[in-house]
Design a protein around this motif. Structure first.
Motif, PDB file in Angstrom:
ATOM      1  N   PHE A  73     -21.210  33.726  12.553  1.00  0.00           N
ATOM      2  CA  PHE A  73     -20.234  34.778  12.295  1.00  0.00           C
ATOM      3  C   PHE A  73     -19.344  34.453  11.092  1.00  0.00           C
ATOM      4  O   PHE A  73     -19.152  35.304  10.203  1.00  0.00           O
ATOM      5  N   TYR A  74     -18.817  33.238  11.056  1.00  0.00           N
ATOM      6  CA  TYR A  74     -17.828  32.900  10.021  1.00  0.00           C
ATOM      7  C   TYR A  74     -18.454  32.296   8.764  1.00  0.00           C
ATOM      8  O   TYR A  74     -17.972  32.558   7.656  1.00  0.00           O
ATOM      9  N   ALA A  80     -13.913  37.040   8.148  1.00  0.00           N
ATOM     10  CA  ALA A  80     -12.651  36.301   8.059  1.00  0.00           C
ATOM     11  C   ALA A  80     -11.488  37.279   8.135  1.00  0.00           C
ATOM     12  O   ALA A  80     -11.663  38.492   7.995  1.00  0.00           O
ATOM     13  N   GLY A  81     -10.311  36.730   8.355  1.00  0.00           N
ATOM     14  CA  GLY A  81      -9.109  37.547   8.331  1.00  0.00           C
ATOM     15  C   GLY A  81      -8.796  38.017   6.930  1.00  0.00           C
ATOM     16  O   GLY A  81      -8.991  37.288   5.943  1.00  0.00           O
ATOM     17  N   ASN A  82      -8.326  39.247   6.809  1.00  0.00           N
ATOM     18  CA  ASN A  82      -7.988  39.803   5.499  1.00  0.00           C
ATOM     19  C   ASN A  82      -6.567  39.381   5.126  1.00  0.00           C
ATOM     20  O   ASN A  82      -5.611  40.140   5.281  1.00  0.00           O
ATOM     21  N   VAL A  83      -6.451  38.173   4.631  1.00  0.00           N
ATOM     22  CA  VAL A  83      -5.120  37.637   4.308  1.00  0.00           C
ATOM     23  C   VAL A  83      -4.539  38.291   3.068  1.00  0.00           C
ATOM     24  O   VAL A  83      -3.317  38.309   2.871  1.00  0.00           O
ATOM     25  N   ASN A  84      -5.381  38.851   2.208  1.00  0.00           N
ATOM     26  CA  ASN A  84      -4.893  39.463   0.964  1.00  0.00           C
ATOM     27  C   ASN A  84      -4.362  40.877   1.169  1.00  0.00           C
ATOM     28  O   ASN A  84      -3.550  41.346   0.370  1.00  0.00           O
ATOM     29  N   ASP A  85      -4.829  41.564   2.205  1.00  0.00           N
ATOM     30  CA  ASP A  85      -4.377  42.937   2.446  1.00  0.00           C
ATOM     31  C   ASP A  85      -4.373  43.191   3.951  1.00  0.00           C
ATOM     32  O   ASP A  85      -5.086  44.048   4.467  1.00  0.00           O
ATOM     33  N   ILE A  98     -17.244  45.615   9.157  1.00  0.00           N
ATOM     34  CA  ILE A  98     -18.620  45.148   9.014  1.00  0.00           C
ATOM     35  C   ILE A  98     -19.047  45.168   7.552  1.00  0.00           C
ATOM     36  O   ILE A  98     -19.751  44.272   7.072  1.00  0.00           O
ATOM     37  N   THR A  99     -18.600  46.165   6.812  1.00  0.00           N
ATOM     38  CA  THR A  99     -18.970  46.273   5.387  1.00  0.00           C
ATOM     39  C   THR A  99     -18.254  45.241   4.531  1.00  0.00           C
ATOM     40  O   THR A  99     -18.873  44.572   3.687  1.00  0.00           O
ATOM     41  N   THR A 100     -16.965  45.106   4.726  1.00  0.00           N
ATOM     42  CA  THR A 100     -16.157  44.225   3.860  1.00  0.00           C
ATOM     43  C   THR A 100     -16.129  42.783   4.348  1.00  0.00           C
ATOM     44  O   THR A 100     -15.737  41.893   3.585  1.00  0.00           O
ATOM     45  N   ARG A 101     -16.503  42.579   5.637  1.00  0.00           N
ATOM     46  CA  ARG A 101     -16.426  41.248   6.272  1.00  0.00           C
ATOM     47  C   ARG A 101     -14.982  40.767   6.416  1.00  0.00           C
ATOM     48  O   ARG A 101     -14.731  39.574   6.566  1.00  0.00           O
ATOM     49  N   ARG A 102     -14.036  41.685   6.396  1.00  0.00           N
ATOM     50  CA  ARG A 102     -12.617  41.339   6.533  1.00  0.00           C
ATOM     51  C   ARG A 102     -11.975  42.221   7.597  1.00  0.00           C
ATOM     52  O   ARG A 102     -12.297  43.400   7.719  1.00  0.00           O
ATOM     53  N   GLY A 103     -11.043  41.628   8.351  1.00  0.00           N
ATOM     54  CA  GLY A 103     -10.368  42.389   9.384  1.00  0.00           C
ATOM     55  C   GLY A 103      -9.107  41.698   9.846  1.00  0.00           C
ATOM     56  O   GLY A 103      -8.663  40.711   9.249  1.00  0.00           O
ATOM     57  N   ASN A 149     -10.640  32.803  12.377  1.00  0.00           N
ATOM     58  CA  ASN A 149     -11.496  31.766  11.806  1.00  0.00           C
ATOM     59  C   ASN A 149     -12.369  31.041  12.815  1.00  0.00           C
ATOM     60  O   ASN A 149     -13.136  30.153  12.447  1.00  0.00           O
ATOM     61  N   GLY A 150     -12.268  31.402  14.085  1.00  0.00           N
ATOM     62  CA  GLY A 150     -13.088  30.772  15.113  1.00  0.00           C
ATOM     63  C   GLY A 150     -12.600  29.421  15.588  1.00  0.00           C
ATOM     64  O   GLY A 150     -13.269  28.764  16.391  1.00  0.00           O
TER      65      GLY A 150
END
Length: 279
Positions: A73-74, A80-85, A98-103, A149-150
């Protein structure tokens, strides 16, 4: 299409003991993309799970499966976590995650738990204060994971994370940590996802989006009168006075002495006049 998507969502969450969490969470995105192909997104996730399943030995233990899932997964898929936005609403819509891999933690957790379930791992969500977590219960105890981050979290780290949510300077040991680590029900998880979106949309006064969120919250929590009040306020801001009146009057009938009752009552004459002009 909006009405149909709400009917579909309602059908998914009707029975407490059979809510398909991933499917219901994915369906929330139909508020922003009514034509979203839910089946295609589900199939994409099913393919991810099948890829991982093929790598697992038939006798793999729960801990071995967890390690493989974490790496897949990671590391491989790159979630990963979307730390930038962090406050981008897209972080709460699973098809975009799923598309951006950020959440954000809760959306990543819902996807992670879906993959876990498909490989035979009973990973549960934890509605922890401030930061959604996950856990896997094994014979020796619970493994608590940060969906960002698991990483597994120790008892000390969990207690440290609780400290900001108490008036005193330290975590009150009188309340057992286990109280904060109970498995969250799918309905509870969906409500938390929607309230995250609600906070973002209210802050930016995106009232049409707020209304969509409120419609789903009231499907999940039909007896929660404060959610009906908030739908009424969204209707008022969208210049739908009749619908606003129905919701706000219902709230005031049930909570006549609420702290916001007088403020809301002061809005009623204007709404009644606006409603009269529209008839």
């Amino acid at each position: 299409m909006v009405i149909k998507s709400l009917d579909y969502f309602a059908s998914l969450v009707q029975e407490d003991d059979s809510i398909p969490l991933f499917e219901a969470a994915l369906a929330i995105a139909q508020d922003v993309e009514p034509q979203l192909d839910l089946a295609a997104t589900q199939a994409e996730v099913d393919q991810m799970a099948a890829r991982l399943q093929r790598r697992l030995a038939p006798d793999a233990s729960s801990v071995q499966k967890l390690r493989m899932l974490n790496h897949f997964f990671y590391r491989e898929l790159g979630f990963a976590g979307n730390v930038n936005d962090y406050y981008d609403p897209d972080n709460s819509y699973l098809h975009r995650v799923i598309t951006t891999r950020r959440g954000i933690p809760i959306s990543l957790a819902v996807l992670y738990m879906e993959l876990a379930q498909q490989i035979g791992l009973d990973v549960k969500g934890i509605s922890f204060p401030g930061h959604f977590l996950m856990k896997l219960s094994i014979q020796s105890g619970d493994i608590v994971l940060d969906p960002f981050n698991g990483v597994s979290l120790s008892r000390e780290e969990l207690e440290e994370r609780l400290e900001p949510y108490f008036e005193h300077h330290s975590y009150p040991g009188a309340i057992p940590l286990s109280y904060y680590l109970h498995a969250a029900h799918p309905r509870e998880i969906l409500v938390r996802m929607l309230r995250n979106l609600k906070a973002l949309f209210v802050e930016h006064m995106r009232w049409q989006r707020v209304l969509g969120v409120q419609q789903r919250l009231l499907i999940l929590l039909p007896d929660e009168i404060t959610e009906r009040r908030d739908r009424g306020l969204a209707y008022a801001n969208l210049e739908c006075p009749q619908a606003a009146l129905a919701d706000l009057e219902a709230y005031l009938a049930e909570r006549p002495y609420a702290s916001d009752a007088e403020v809301l009552r002061s809005k009623l004459p204007e709404l009644r006049e606006a409603s009269r002009r529209m008839n």
